[in-house]
Scaffold this motif. Structure first.
Motif, PDB file in Angstrom:
ATOM      1  N   ARG A   9     -12.589   0.412  -6.667  1.00  0.00           N
ATOM      2  CA  ARG A   9     -12.386   1.739  -6.072  1.00  0.00           C
ATOM      3  C   ARG A   9     -10.901   2.069  -6.018  1.00  0.00           C
ATOM      4  O   ARG A   9     -10.026   1.184  -6.093  1.00  0.00           O
ATOM      5  N   ALA A  11      -8.619   4.238  -3.274  1.00  0.00           N
ATOM      6  CA  ALA A  11      -8.807   4.788  -1.926  1.00  0.00           C
ATOM      7  C   ALA A  11      -7.518   5.435  -1.417  1.00  0.00           C
ATOM      8  O   ALA A  11      -6.898   4.942  -0.480  1.00  0.00           O
ATOM      9  N   PRO A  12      -7.106   6.513  -2.046  1.00  0.00           N
ATOM     10  CA  PRO A  12      -5.822   7.097  -1.654  1.00  0.00           C
ATOM     11  C   PRO A  12      -5.887   7.838  -0.320  1.00  0.00           C
ATOM     12  O   PRO A  12      -6.943   8.310   0.085  1.00  0.00           O
ATOM     13  N   GLU A  45      -9.122   8.495   1.940  1.00  0.00           N
ATOM     14  CA  GLU A  45      -8.822   7.892   3.240  1.00  0.00           C
ATOM     15  C   GLU A  45      -7.964   8.857   4.064  1.00  0.00           C
ATOM     16  O   GLU A  45      -6.744   8.715   4.164  1.00  0.00           O
ATOM     17  N   PHE A 197      -6.812   2.411   9.911  1.00  0.00           N
ATOM     18  CA  PHE A 197      -6.946   1.975   8.515  1.00  0.00           C
ATOM     19  C   PHE A 197      -7.741   0.684   8.335  1.00  0.00           C
ATOM     20  O   PHE A 197      -8.696   0.623   7.563  1.00  0.00           O
ATOM     21  N   ARG A 215      -4.864  -3.668  -4.988  1.00  0.00           N
ATOM     22  CA  ARG A 215      -4.045  -2.726  -4.219  1.00  0.00           C
ATOM     23  C   ARG A 215      -2.638  -3.272  -4.091  1.00  0.00           C
ATOM     24  O   ARG A 215      -2.369  -4.431  -4.435  1.00  0.00           O
ATOM     25  N   HIS A 219      -0.118  -4.318   1.227  1.00  0.00           N
ATOM     26  CA  HIS A 219      -1.337  -4.497   2.027  1.00  0.00           C
ATOM     27  C   HIS A 219      -1.718  -5.959   2.228  1.00  0.00           C
ATOM     28  O   HIS A 219      -2.714  -6.245   2.894  1.00  0.00           O
TER      29      HIS A 219
HETATM   30  N1  GLU Z   1      -5.475   4.315   1.819  1.00  0.00           N
HETATM   31  C1  GLU Z   1      -4.794   3.103   1.516  1.00  0.00           C
HETATM   32  C2  GLU Z   1      -3.488   3.419   0.784  1.00  0.00           C
HETATM   33  O1  GLU Z   1      -3.410   4.474   0.183  1.00  0.00           O
HETATM   34  C3  GLU Z   1      -5.672   2.221   0.679  1.00  0.00           C
HETATM   35  C4  GLU Z   1      -5.268   0.812   0.600  1.00  0.00           C
HETATM   36  C5  GLU Z   1      -6.275  -0.017  -0.144  1.00  0.00           C
HETATM   37  O2  GLU Z   1      -6.373   0.198  -1.365  1.00  0.00           O
HETATM   38  O3  GLU Z   1      -6.987  -0.796   0.442  1.00  0.00           O
HETATM   39  O4  GLU Z   1      -2.555   2.648   0.836  1.00  0.00           O
END
Ligand code: GLU
Length: 468
Positions: A9, A11-12, A45, A197, A215, A219
């Motif tokens: 996925r 997930a921006p 997100e 988050f 990612r 993170h």
């Molecule tokens: N929304 C998070 C970001 O943009 C997603 C991080 C992830 O891919 O888990 O950094």
């Protein structure tokens, strides 16, 4: 790697435009899914109400589609876990908060931002890493009720189990170990009721059956928290891979001048999507063959084992190189459309394909196409000093012979130059350069034989005539 039911996925958080960095994350996830005949999901997100904007959601969907990074599940296309915007999933999250509450794994926290900042400062001063000290975990039921009655909206904190070691194998960085005692209890629901988050991201990955998450390495420290949460929720965890960040040519952070460019800016600047894909797929990922690949080949040859741990350096020369390759590989109709109105209004539509094929080796951006359209089909040619010198050296008689040869042989290039060679006694550069300058005004450019075939006969005659 087992390729069974792979689902990845992107997930921006829609708090800005897509940039090279997050597009690369999207690309790697899309390539991994495609290479394994799996599925690629898009999730928005947008739990940060202040910073998320619908126009950024729209822009990122459009940018992903422009790049050909289509998703098989997510906004617009739907899927079994819809909705795919976190702002619309509060009832889903409520179920899982309840599960944690029932299991006694969370507690309300009434600490104010001011109190938390003070505590952090005190720990830093004492030389300790700052983490939540657990004040509200120790409140009695009566103390909690009293605070609620005073109208304080609490956050919800996850109680991190003491004395545990969280281990996992990162797809990029290998074995990882974290001591749970280094992780303070963390907030999973903000005071305004929106999910934090850690929580929404982990719950959604599990419910959406994501198997692999690639990612940014920013993170990495979140991962042990998320693994503890998923364990407490009895939900499956995906496999995580943390990508080395992209840095500027000097090893520092990307800057506006070097690499910190949005997809929008690159697209407006004339970059082709395949150029960005070929470039980004190699930024922190190594292919065995450093040759141009179509998007499907990029996927077929993609492998998480080839993701590097060292920071990936942005290199504009490489990006330009792949842009050049993309132009050489694009169908001519596409380049004609991409060239834009400046070129389209200048070059006759009927000659569009021949024109593009003639100038293809000499173009990299739409402005180059416009330049050649103007040079070839515009009215006046004003060669630069170098060109004028070439014309002067050839002399007027040269162009008289050229005109006669053209009238006799037309676009049959070989006999034409053979006759001109014979008439003038010139050869090589001295023969071709004056022709090139007379026909294009330039000392460099597309192949002469092709130019001669492309240019309308009256243009060729006029341009030779004025030099006689
Ligand atoms: N929304 C998070 C970001 O943009 C997603 C991080 C992830 O891919 O888990 O950094």
């Amino acid at each position: 790697m087992s390729t069974e039911n792979i689902k990845t996925r992107f997930a921006p958080s829609p708090t800005g435009l897509l940039h090279l960095g997050n597009v690369r994350t999207a690309l790697f996830n899309a390539l991994l899914a495609r290479r394994c005949s799996g599925r690629f999901l898009l999730r928005i997100e947008d739990t940060d109400r202040e910073r998320s904007r619908p126009e950024y959601v729209e822009a990122l969907r459009e940018d992903l589609r422009w790049l050909g990074l289509d998703w098989q599940e997510g906004p617009e296309v739907g899927g079994p876990q819809a909705p795919y915007a976190q702002s619309e999933r509060s009832t889903v999250y409520a179920r899982f908060y309840q599960r944690l509450e029932a299991a006694g794994r969370v507690y309300p926290c009434f600490c104010t931002p001011g109190e938390l900042a003070l505590s952090r400062k005190a720990q830093l001063t004492a030389g300790r890493p700052p983490r939540y000290t657990g004040t509200c975990a120790r409140l009695s039921e009566a103390e909690r009720r009293a605070r609620l009655e005073r109208g304080i909206s609490p956050t919800l904190r996850f109680h991190v189990p003491a004395g545990r070691t969280v281990e996992f194998t990162d797809l990029v960085r290998g074995a990882q170990r974290f001591a749970s005692d280094d992780i303070g209890d963390f907030v999973i629901r903000r005071a305004d009721g929106t999910p934090q988050f850690f929580f929404a991201n982990a719950v959604d990955d599990a419910l959406m059956a994501i198997t692999h998450v690639l990612r940014g390495e920013d993170h990495l420290a979140n991962t042990p928290r998320q693994l503890l949460l998923l364990e407490a929720l009895e939900l499956p965890a995906p496999r995580y891979g943390h990508l080395a960040l992209i840095v500027g040519p000097d090893g520092g952070p990307l800057s506006k001048r070097a690499g910190d460019l949005s997809v929008r800016e690159l697209r407006a600047g004339g970059y082709l999507p395949e150029a960005l894909l070929n470039y980004l797929a190699r930024l922190g990922h190594a292919y065995e063959r450093d040759v141009w690949m179509e998007p499907d080949e990029l996927a077929e040859n993609f492998s998480p084992e080839h993701l590097g741990r060292a920071p990936a350096r942005y290199d504009e020369a490489q990006l330009l190189h792949w842009q050049g390759e993309a132009v050489q590989h694009a169908p001519s109709e596409r380049l004609w459309a991409w060239a834009g109105t400046a070129a389209q209004q200048r070059a006759p539509a009927g000659l569009s394909e021949a024109f593009i094929e003639t100038v293809r080796p000499n173009i990299r951006f739409p402005a180059d196409v416009a330049f050649w359209a103007e040079r070839l089909f515009g009215e006046d040619l004003t060669p630069g000093a170098e060109g004028e010198a070439v014309l002067a050296q050839a002399g007027r008689a040269f162009f008289g012979h050229a005109l006669v040869a053209y009238d006799r042989h037309g676009v049959a290039y070989q006999p034409l130059v053979a006759e001109l060679r014979q008439q003038t006694g010139l050869k090589g550069k001295s023969l071709f350069m004056p022709l090139r300058v007379a026909l294009t005004g330039e000392t460099h450019g597309p192949e002469l034989a092709r130019l001669l075939a492309l240019l309308p006969p009256e243009t060729v005659r006029r341009r030779l005539q004025t030099r006689c």
